[in-house]
Design a protein around this motif. Structure first.
Motif, PDB file in Angstrom:
ATOM      1  N   THR A   1      21.781 -46.024  89.214  1.00 50.67           N
ATOM      2  CA  THR A   1      23.237 -46.067  89.401  1.00 50.67           C
ATOM      3  C   THR A   1      23.769 -47.470  89.150  1.00 50.67           C
ATOM      4  OG1 THR A   1      23.117 -44.271  91.035  1.00 50.67           O
ATOM      5  CG2 THR A   1      25.105 -45.641  91.036  1.00 50.67           C
ATOM      6  N   GLU A   2      23.073 -48.483  89.692  1.00 46.00           N
ATOM      7  CA  GLU A   2      23.475 -49.875  89.443  1.00 46.00           C
ATOM      8  C   GLU A   2      23.340 -50.216  87.965  1.00 46.00           C
ATOM      9  OE1 GLU A   2      24.833 -52.039  91.535  1.00 46.00           O
ATOM     10  OE2 GLU A   2      24.889 -50.400  92.988  1.00 46.00           O
TER      11      GLU A   2
ATOM     12  N   ASP B   1      19.298 -45.117  93.098  1.00 47.07           N
ATOM     13  CA  ASP B   1      20.205 -46.242  93.368  1.00 47.07           C
ATOM     14  C   ASP B   1      20.116 -47.300  92.266  1.00 47.07           C
ATOM     15  OD1 ASP B   1      20.999 -45.014  95.682  1.00 47.07           O
ATOM     16  OD2 ASP B   1      19.649 -46.157  96.983  1.00 47.07           O
TER      17      ASP B   1
ATOM     18  N   LYS C   1      15.569 -44.570  95.957  1.00 51.05           N
ATOM     19  CA  LYS C   1      15.761 -45.954  95.521  1.00 51.05           C
ATOM     20  C   LYS C   1      15.872 -46.032  94.003  1.00 51.05           C
ATOM     21  CE  LYS C   1      16.096 -50.366  96.151  1.00 51.05           C
ATOM     22  NZ  LYS C   1      17.311 -50.949  96.777  1.00 51.05           N
TER      23      LYS C   1
END
Length: 440
Positions: free
Chosen positions: A166-167, A163, A160
């Motif tokens: 990455t965002e 993620d 998570k």
């Protein structure tokens, strides 16, 4: 306490084997693995669990071996003897041989225990020993399930975080593009897009570290599961489902019988009680029945040795009772009674320990639940602030420094929220363990 039980069982009975209830699982998990699949795989494949199951099988043979003393014991003896110089005796002044040059006999002997305190202890404690070994195995499986759960959530948390980073990188790339476009248009100087470049590089470096950390955490999970390190493993999870699983009833009290450690201690106390009875039986005699049949053959000529049989047979009952052993039996009884009395105080200590574990686990869970609510609200606010400032920056109302600050706040809020979510999941498992309701 475990040493006491070993003391009781060592001379008589050890532990019993039980069949594993876990379903057969392939050597590798072919699809994305859920938490329950990982736990079930660990129950079947974890080397320590498998060693414990083999130990149980070994001990089961020891139990059966000891209980076999209740059955009749039958033995066969065969003998041939050549007397080069047969023994002689004086009968009325005449010296005669008392036996022939060749003798042979074949005998069957039968014994049957009627009363033996060692065998009685084996019979009386067999049920509790079987219960004890199941409880030891249950303890191992609960510890394993908790370890796998914690390692599973650690992997999910790391994924998570990747993620989120990455965002964050995508947002920073958009910000960098916007800052550079405004610089090209002469609306701002080069400071804005250089700051964006610095932030983007920091996030890229952070993501690389998180990806390396993820490999290590997968290795920890595989080790806990007994999963081949060379085989791939992908986890399956639903973020919405995880959020719905964070809650637990905090009003329920402790039921000691739900804790396997408490039930195990109760079993051990029963074994201590049997130890007291065993020592008291030392004042009783050992009684056994016996019988024998012997076929006897005598002849000076070997070729005629087995031409005639002179059989003998008998049966009887044997009683053995030590009269005085220097008060050894009295002291053994006192020692066994003191061990049993000592266990009463240990029982109080176990209850206090269970209560303390539950209170600590519950306090941690409530604290994490409160933090989760706070960070959830902060995330919503940080998202709203960032979106607003991004629009205002593009309109030339706000500076890029405001956007960077808002982006940092958003990233911190996302990380705090994610950490809080997984911390509460882990603390929930700790509460379940304290309550004795861990599923495996």
């Amino acid at each position: 306490m475990k040493k006491i039980v070993c003391f009781i069982s060592l001379g008589f009975i050890s532990l019993l084997s039980i069949k594993s209830k876990a379903q057969a699982v392939n050597d590798t998990i072919q699809t994305n693995a859920s938490l329950q699949q990982c736990i079930q795989y660990a129950i079947v494949h974890q080397p320590l669990v498998q060693q414990a199951l083999i130990d149980q099988q070994i001990v089961e043979t020891e139990i059966k071996s000891k209980l076999a003393d209740w059955y009749p014991q039958l033995s066969l003896g065969l003998n041939y003897q050549n007397n080069f110089r047969p023994p002689v005796a004086d009968f009325g002044g005449s010296i005669v041989n008392t036996t022939t040059y060749n003798t042979s006999n074949a005998g069957l002997q039968l014994t049957q225990n009627i009363f033996d305190r060692d065998v009685l202890l084996a019979s009386h404690t067999a049920k509790d020993i079987r219960t004890q070994v199941r409880q030891f195995t249950e303890v191992d499986k609960i510890v394993l399930a908790v370890s796998v759960t914690q390692a599973f959530y650690a992997v999910l948390l790391n994924e998570k975080q990747i993620d989120l980073t990455t965002e964050d990188i995508k947002r920073l790339q958009r910000s960098l593009k916007d800052a550079y476009s405004q610089y090209q248009a002469g609306l701002v100087d080069k400071i804005d897009y250089k700051r964006a470049t610095i932030s983007l590089n920091n996030s890229l470096s952070q993501k690389k570290g998180q990806e390396d950390s993820l490999k290590a955490k997968y290795s920890v999970l595989k080790l806990a599961m007994g999963y081949p390190d060379s085989s791939s493993l992908q986890l399956e999870f639903d973020s919405v489902k995880l959020q719905n699983e964070i809650y637990i009833d905090t009003t329920q009290g402790v039921n000691y019988d739900n804790r396997v450690e408490y039930r195990l201690f109760q079993t051990q106390r029963r074994l201590l009680e049997q130890n007291v009875r065993y020592n008291k039986l030392s004042y009783f005699p050992t009684i056994s029945a016996y019988g024998a049949y012997n076929a006897n053959f005598f002849n000076n000529s070997f070729s005629k040795l087995y031409s005639q049989n002179y059989p003998t047979s008998w049966a009887g009952i044997q009683l053995s009772l030590p009269i005085f052993q220097g008060f050894k039996r009295t002291e053994n009884i006192k020692g066994a009674e003191l061990l049993y009395k000592q266990s009463e105080y240990s029982l109080i200590g176990i209850k206090d320990t269970i209560n303390t574990q539950y209170e600590q686990a519950l306090a941690t869970y409530k604290s994490n639940l409160y933090n989760y609510g706070i960070f959830d609200e902060n995330l919503k606010l940080a998202t709203e602030v960032y979106n607003t400032l991004e629009v205002q920056y593009k309109a030339g109302i706000k500076t890029y420094l405001d956007v960077i600050t808002a982006e940092d706040d958003l990233r911190a809020a996302e990380i705090a929220y994610t950490n809080a979510l997984y911390q509460i999941l882990i603390s929930k498992v700790t509460v379940q363990k304290a309550l004795g309701i861990v599923q495996y």
